[in-house]
Motif scaffolding. Structure first.
Motif, PDB file in Angstrom:
ATOM      1  N   ALA A   1       0.821  -1.219   0.000  1.00 46.19           N
ATOM      2  CA  ALA A   1       0.000   0.000   0.000  1.00 46.19           C
ATOM      3  C   ALA A   1       0.852   1.265   0.000  1.00 46.19           C
ATOM      4  N   THR A   2       1.972   1.235   0.717  1.00 46.03           N
ATOM      5  CA  THR A   2       2.841   2.417   0.779  1.00 46.03           C
ATOM      6  C   THR A   2       3.513   2.668  -0.564  1.00 46.03           C
ATOM      7  N   MET A   3       4.036   1.616  -1.173  1.00 53.74           N
ATOM      8  CA  MET A   3       4.702   1.770  -2.472  1.00 53.74           C
ATOM      9  C   MET A   3       3.697   2.160  -3.554  1.00 53.74           C
TER      10      MET A   3
ATOM     11  N   ASP B   1       9.088  -7.134  -7.315  1.00 56.14           N
ATOM     12  CA  ASP B   1      10.271  -7.771  -6.743  1.00 56.14           C
ATOM     13  C   ASP B   1      10.723  -8.841  -7.735  1.00 56.14           C
ATOM     14  N   PRO B   2      11.929  -8.720  -8.301  1.00 56.88           N
ATOM     15  CA  PRO B   2      12.341  -9.673  -9.343  1.00 56.88           C
ATOM     16  C   PRO B   2      12.579 -11.094  -8.828  1.00 56.88           C
TER      17      PRO B   2
ATOM     18  N   GLN C   1      16.480  -5.384  -5.875  1.00 57.52           N
ATOM     19  CA  GLN C   1      15.265  -5.677  -5.121  1.00 57.52           C
ATOM     20  C   GLN C   1      13.981  -5.215  -5.795  1.00 57.52           C
ATOM     21  N   LEU C   2      14.104  -4.440  -6.858  1.00 58.01           N
ATOM     22  CA  LEU C   2      12.919  -3.852  -7.460  1.00 58.01           C
ATOM     23  C   LEU C   2      13.155  -3.587  -8.944  1.00 58.01           C
ATOM     24  N   VAL C   3      12.184  -3.996  -9.747  1.00 53.20           N
ATOM     25  CA  VAL C   3      12.200  -3.692 -11.182  1.00 53.20           C
ATOM     26  C   VAL C   3      10.922  -2.914 -11.481  1.00 53.20           C
ATOM     27  N   THR C   4      11.074  -1.795 -12.180  1.00 53.22           N
ATOM     28  CA  THR C   4       9.937  -0.906 -12.403  1.00 53.22           C
ATOM     29  C   THR C   4       9.876  -0.468 -13.854  1.00 53.22           C
ATOM     30  N   GLY C   5       8.721  -0.681 -14.479  1.00 51.70           N
ATOM     31  CA  GLY C   5       8.513  -0.257 -15.861  1.00 51.70           C
ATOM     32  C   GLY C   5       7.549   0.913 -15.932  1.00 51.70           C
ATOM     33  N   VAL C   6       7.869   1.894 -16.763  1.00 55.94           N
ATOM     34  CA  VAL C   6       7.032   3.082 -16.925  1.00 55.94           C
ATOM     35  C   VAL C   6       6.821   3.345 -18.411  1.00 55.94           C
TER      36      VAL C   6
ATOM     37  N   MET D   1      11.323   6.069  -7.037  1.00 56.18           N
ATOM     38  CA  MET D   1      12.419   5.427  -6.316  1.00 56.18           C
ATOM     39  C   MET D   1      12.948   6.299  -5.182  1.00 56.18           C
ATOM     40  N   LYS D   2      12.965   7.589  -5.380  1.00 56.26           N
ATOM     41  CA  LYS D   2      13.420   8.477  -4.298  1.00 56.26           C
ATOM     42  C   LYS D   2      12.514   8.340  -3.075  1.00 56.26           C
ATOM     43  N   LYS D   3      11.221   8.232  -3.315  1.00 54.67           N
ATOM     44  CA  LYS D   3      10.282   8.044  -2.206  1.00 54.67           C
ATOM     45  C   LYS D   3      10.492   6.686  -1.536  1.00 54.67           C
ATOM     46  N   VAL D   4      10.710   5.662  -2.347  1.00 58.57           N
ATOM     47  CA  VAL D   4      10.919   4.311  -1.813  1.00 58.57           C
ATOM     48  C   VAL D   4      12.190   4.260  -0.975  1.00 58.57           C
ATOM     49  N   TYR D   5      13.281   4.826  -1.503  1.00 53.60           N
ATOM     50  CA  TYR D   5      14.550   4.799  -0.772  1.00 53.60           C
ATOM     51  C   TYR D   5      14.482   5.604   0.526  1.00 53.60           C
ATOM     52  N   ALA D   6      13.626   6.614   0.548  1.00 55.94           N
ATOM     53  CA  ALA D   6      13.535   7.474   1.732  1.00 55.94           C
ATOM     54  C   ALA D   6      12.788   6.807   2.880  1.00 55.94           C
ATOM     55  N   ASN D   7      12.184   5.647   2.624  1.00 58.33           N
ATOM     56  CA  ASN D   7      11.418   4.947   3.664  1.00 58.33           C
ATOM     57  C   ASN D   7      12.109   3.626   3.997  1.00 58.33           C
ATOM     58  N   PRO D   8      12.981   3.611   5.006  1.00 61.63           N
ATOM     59  CA  PRO D   8      13.728   2.386   5.340  1.00 61.63           C
ATOM     60  C   PRO D   8      12.838   1.208   5.710  1.00 61.63           C
ATOM     61  N   ALA D   9      11.608   1.490   6.160  1.00 59.60           N
ATOM     62  CA  ALA D   9      10.703   0.407   6.567  1.00 59.60           C
ATOM     63  C   ALA D   9      10.351  -0.506   5.400  1.00 59.60           C
ATOM     64  N   LEU D  10      10.504  -0.028   4.176  1.00 61.92           N
ATOM     65  CA  LEU D  10      10.185  -0.850   3.002  1.00 61.92           C
ATOM     66  C   LEU D  10      11.272  -1.879   2.707  1.00 61.92           C
ATOM     67  N   GLY D  11      12.461  -1.673   3.249  1.00 59.12           N
ATOM     68  CA  GLY D  11      13.540  -2.648   3.082  1.00 59.12           C
ATOM     69  C   GLY D  11      14.228  -2.613   1.733  1.00 59.12           C
ATOM     70  N   ILE D  12      13.982  -1.581   0.924  1.00 58.24           N
ATOM     71  CA  ILE D  12      14.660  -1.439  -0.378  1.00 58.24           C
ATOM     72  C   ILE D  12      15.919  -0.619  -0.135  1.00 58.24           C
ATOM     73  N   LYS D  13      17.071  -1.284  -0.145  1.00 59.36           N
ATOM     74  CA  LYS D  13      18.314  -0.650   0.292  1.00 59.36           C
ATOM     75  C   LYS D  13      19.129  -0.097  -0.875  1.00 59.36           C
ATOM     76  N   LYS D  14      19.667   1.090  -0.655  1.00 60.53           N
ATOM     77  CA  LYS D  14      20.511   1.716  -1.682  1.00 60.53           C
ATOM     78  C   LYS D  14      21.842   0.983  -1.847  1.00 60.53           C
ATOM     79  N   SER D  15      22.331   0.422  -0.777  1.00 55.80           N
ATOM     80  CA  SER D  15      23.685  -0.143  -0.774  1.00 55.80           C
ATOM     81  C   SER D  15      23.802  -1.477  -1.501  1.00 55.80           C
ATOM     82  N   VAL D  16      22.682  -2.124  -1.800  1.00 52.91           N
ATOM     83  CA  VAL D  16      22.715  -3.461  -2.386  1.00 52.91           C
ATOM     84  C   VAL D  16      23.036  -3.378  -3.875  1.00 52.91           C
ATOM     85  N   ASP D  17      24.011  -4.173  -4.326  1.00 50.56           N
ATOM     86  CA  ASP D  17      24.370  -4.243  -5.743  1.00 50.56           C
ATOM     87  C   ASP D  17      23.993  -5.622  -6.276  1.00 50.56           C
ATOM     88  N   PHE D  18      23.989  -5.760  -7.584  1.00 51.56           N
ATOM     89  CA  PHE D  18      23.669  -7.044  -8.199  1.00 51.56           C
ATOM     90  C   PHE D  18      24.767  -8.055  -7.869  1.00 51.56           C
TER      91      PHE D  18
END
Length: 746
Positions: free
Chosen positions: A319-321, A427-428, A661-666, A697-714
């Motif tokens: 719901a938040t995303m 989530d891929p 952690q996330l794939v997004t199509g627009v 993505m800026k909104k998603v990254y700004a909310n740590p509760a969602l668990g989508i981390k900036k530091s994670v690489d492939f």
């Protein structure tokens, strides 16, 4: 003598009276027996009493267990006794049935003292709560006097049966879950709490409870929206009754009477709330599952009714995303629409777009107004005249709906010039869809562009061709001359074009070619790997639309949905595994019994090394290519890959972004492909689609509760990577190989 006559008269009158009384009583008993034997119509069976029918809204629940929508004929959601505030119970009993806990369904003392109660100011209706429940559950109030008498006796019998089958708490709960609260099909205390006070039944204060209970006897005349003064007086009456019955002190009752109504009115309909497009698609999917899987009620023959049977539908939507995605769309599309309007200002659509007249004609014939006129038997000339006659209408704008007067034909022009947009985020690794924005406004534009619609994909298709090349041993560091290529052998010879201003001259690497979206190098790669393997891979990656094995598919000449394309890009982020995009987890009945569980399909679409190398190439698009503004303008610095896409004449703008952690199509474009930006600077995917991804993505990254981390690489595959990704090292290897070859030749 006179005394004797008087006594005889009295005895005679007594005899008449008792005969009349006995006759009435006998008639009453006979009527009860006839009703009990169902001469005047069926009574609820034991099974029906155990499982009373009351239309209940089916709920759509998000992954974070929020109700994001309902499907209903009557907006009703059942709650338990513990979920109802004592204030509601007290208000109900004080107002509707003060002796509720003393009687067994029929309160004879109440029945024969209605007049007395009203004389002393304690207004009481003739029916107990249990009798009202019997009416709510098993019949509808008749306006025929004789039928109403019969119905009243039926209610008595049913009320007694209800009392034998249910506890007092259960009766109160059933009643409060079934009553009508007026506005917008609001049934039951749960929906009423949400609609009028934006709260839940357990949090209702005495004055709020009094207002809602006061509406029961007349949802229309006591409506706080249409008749606030009536509602206030009725609420204060209920508060007085609560004081008289000892549920409130006199001081408390007087204090609550001074308060304003305090409404937080939020009427709920199918156009309200988040994920409206998603819910519309989901509804059709659930209905199809119930039919295709032959899922029936416990009797084995009755099908479930999604609008009436109170099903619970568990989804993967966060719901938040979802909220962030809708906010990102609204924020940027307002700006983009202003660009589009300014871009076309003062330019004749009729002269600039050759097909414009045809588009308007088609739009008119698809409109509800045209279809309604046809049903009325009007001729085409009459309808055209109607479309050229100004009338009142409501139009969508990004600043809110507006009421205006205009010609219906002009409103079609207006809608044709409105940009549309769609987004899907998933989530891929699990395939779980987290956000789904199928269009710009569901109330005005019902067509879902995530799954139901397909559009030309443009350059977002290029990674598929490069993936086949990588699978066949090509390196991202391989250098190719960026010059025209003609491919033969597939019908007419095909030579793709390349804009001079966007062509990178000289010899470039495959990574640079993908990053800068170079058509000629992509065509060169296609000529090397051939169309059929590319088409096969595209289908393996979940694209369900037609993909013919022609060379031009490397530039995205085929159509696909946002749903399929986002799922396909998930393969790159998920080490070569295509996990079916999933949005429906399970369906339960109103009692929590699982009716359906969904298990997503998983396909190994490409080997893990190829997928990992492709993430390296797609990161190049953001680091040094057409997706650079993610870094430069929006400040997204973490590991992100992606691909922009722009189709012929700028009809479609795409951006598909990938993170671990996330794939997004627009996608962005107009309803008709012939209406579009006239310059690539404005119409390219980097301007029409990428900014929405960035804001989301800026909104998603700004909310740590969602668990989508900036530091994670492939993560590289466990088996390691044998393909060289360091182009300097690759050049040295190539140079060494050339030296060896020269020596061998010598």
């Amino acid at each position: 003598m006179k005394a004797k006559l008087a006594q005889q008269d009295i005895r005679q009158y007594n005899w008449y009276f008792w005969r009349f009384f006995i006759a009435c009583f006998a008639l009453f008993v006979i009527m009860l027996l006839l009703i009990a034997f169902q001469v005047f119509g069926p009574l609820p069976s034991f099974r029906e009493l155990e499982n009373p029918k009351s239309d209940q809204a089916s709920q759509v629940l998000s992954a974070d267990n929020q109700i994001i929508g309902k499907y209903y004929i009557k907006n009703r959601t059942s709650v338990t006794y513990k979920q109802i505030s004592p204030n509601v119970i007290n208000a109900l009993i004080a107002t509707e049935d003060a002796r509720f806990y003393q009687h067994s369904g029929i309160d004879f003392q109440r029945t024969f003292s209605i007049v007395l109660y009203n004389l002393v100011g304690k207004k009481q209706g003739g029916s107990t709560i249990t009798q009202q429940l019997a009416l709510n559950l098993f019949s509808e109030r008749s306006h025929n006097v004789f039928k109403r008498v019969i119905q009243k006796l039926q209610e008595w019998i049913t009320a007694v049966k209800i009392e034998r089958n249910y506890t007092k708490e259960e009766i109160l709960t059933l009643y409060l879950n079934t009553v009508d609260f007026g506005a917008y099909n609001t049934y039951g205390i749960s929906s009423a709490s949400r609609t009028y006070f934006n709260t839940t039944p357990d949090k209702l204060t005495p004055d709020q409870a009094a207002l809602l209970i006061g509406m029961i006897n007349g949802p229309g005349i006591y409506s706080p929206i249409n008749h606030p003064e009536n509602a206030l007086n009725r609420r204060n009456f209920v508060l007085r009754r609560m004081g008289e019955e000892g549920y409130l002190s006199d001081g408390q009752a007087d204090e609550y009477k001074t308060k304003p109504l305090g409404l937080k009115f939020h009427p709920i309909d199918h156009n309200d709330g988040i994920a409206t497009y998603f819910r519309a698609v989901l509804k059709k999917e659930v209905q199809k599952i119930l039919v295709d899987k032959a899922i029936f009620k416990p009797d084995g023959t009755t099908p479930y009714d999604l609008d009436r049977d109170g099903l619970k539908i568990y989804t993967t939507i966060d719901a938040t995303m979802q909220k962030y995605a809708e906010e990102a769309q609204k924020e940027y599309m307002r700006t983009l629409q202003a660009q589009f309007n300014a871009h076309w200002k003062g330019i004749s659509l009729w002269k600039t777009i050759p097909t414009f007249k045809s588009l308007l004609d088609k739009g008119m014939k698809r409109s509800d107004r045209y279809l309604a006129a046809k049903q009325q038997g009007k001729s085409d000339d009459e309808i055209k005249e109607e479309f050229n006659t100004p009338s009142k209408m409501n139009l969508f704008t990004w600043r809110g709906d507006i009421d205006t007067v205009m010609k219906p034909i002009d409103s079609i022009v207006y809608c044709k010039m409105m940009l549309r947009n769609a987004l899907m985020s998933m989530d891929p690794t699990t395939g779980y869809v987290k956000a789904w924005v199928g269009g710009t406004n569901f109330e005005h534009f019902k067509y879902d562009q995530v799954k139901m619609g397909t559009r030309q994909v443009g350059s977002t298709a290029k990674p598929f061709t490069y993936a086949v090349a990588i699978e066949e041993g090509f390196s991202p560091c391989m250098q190719v001359a960026n010059e025209p290529v003609t491919i033969t052998g597939y019908g007419a010879d095909w030579t793709p074009r390349s804009s001079p201003s966007e062509t990178v001259p000289g010899v470039i690497t495959l990574r640079t070619a993908l990053a800068r979206s170079q058509n000629w190098v992509t065509a060169y790669v296609m000529n090397e790997v051939k169309p059929q393997p590319v088409a096969d891979l595209i289908k393996k990656m979940g694209i369900t639309s037609n993909v013919p094995a022609y060379p031009s598919i490397c530039l995205g000449t085929f159509d696909a949905s946002v749903f399929d394309m986002t799922g396909a890009y998930g393969v790159f982020a998920n080490q070569g595994l295509w996990t079916e995009p999933t949005y429906l987890l399970r369906i339960e009945d109103k009692n929590g019994n699982v009716l359906y569980n969904h298990s997503p399909r998983v396909v190994q679409a490409m080997n893990p090394q190829t997928a990992y190398v492709m993430t390296y190439m797609l990161k190049g698009v953001v680091d040094e290519g057409t997706g650079w503004r993610l870094r430069s303008k929006y400040g997204i610095t973490n590991p992100v890959g992606g691909k922009t896409g722009t189709t012929n004449d700028n009809s479609d703008g795409w951006f598909i972004g990938i993170t671990p952690q996330l794939v997004t199509g627009v996608w962005t474009g107009c309803e008709d492909r012939d209406i579009h930006f006239r310059s690539t600077r404005l119409g390219e995917g980097a301007n029409t689609a990428l900014p929405i991804f960035a804001l989301y993505m800026k909104k998603v990254y700004a909310n740590p509760a969602l668990g989508i981390k900036k530091s994670v690489d492939f993560a590289p595959p466990k088996s390691g990577v044998t393909i060289t990704l360091d182009c300097n090292a690759y050049s040295q290897q190539q140079k060494g190989t050339t030296e060896v070859e020269k020596k061998l030749d010598f």
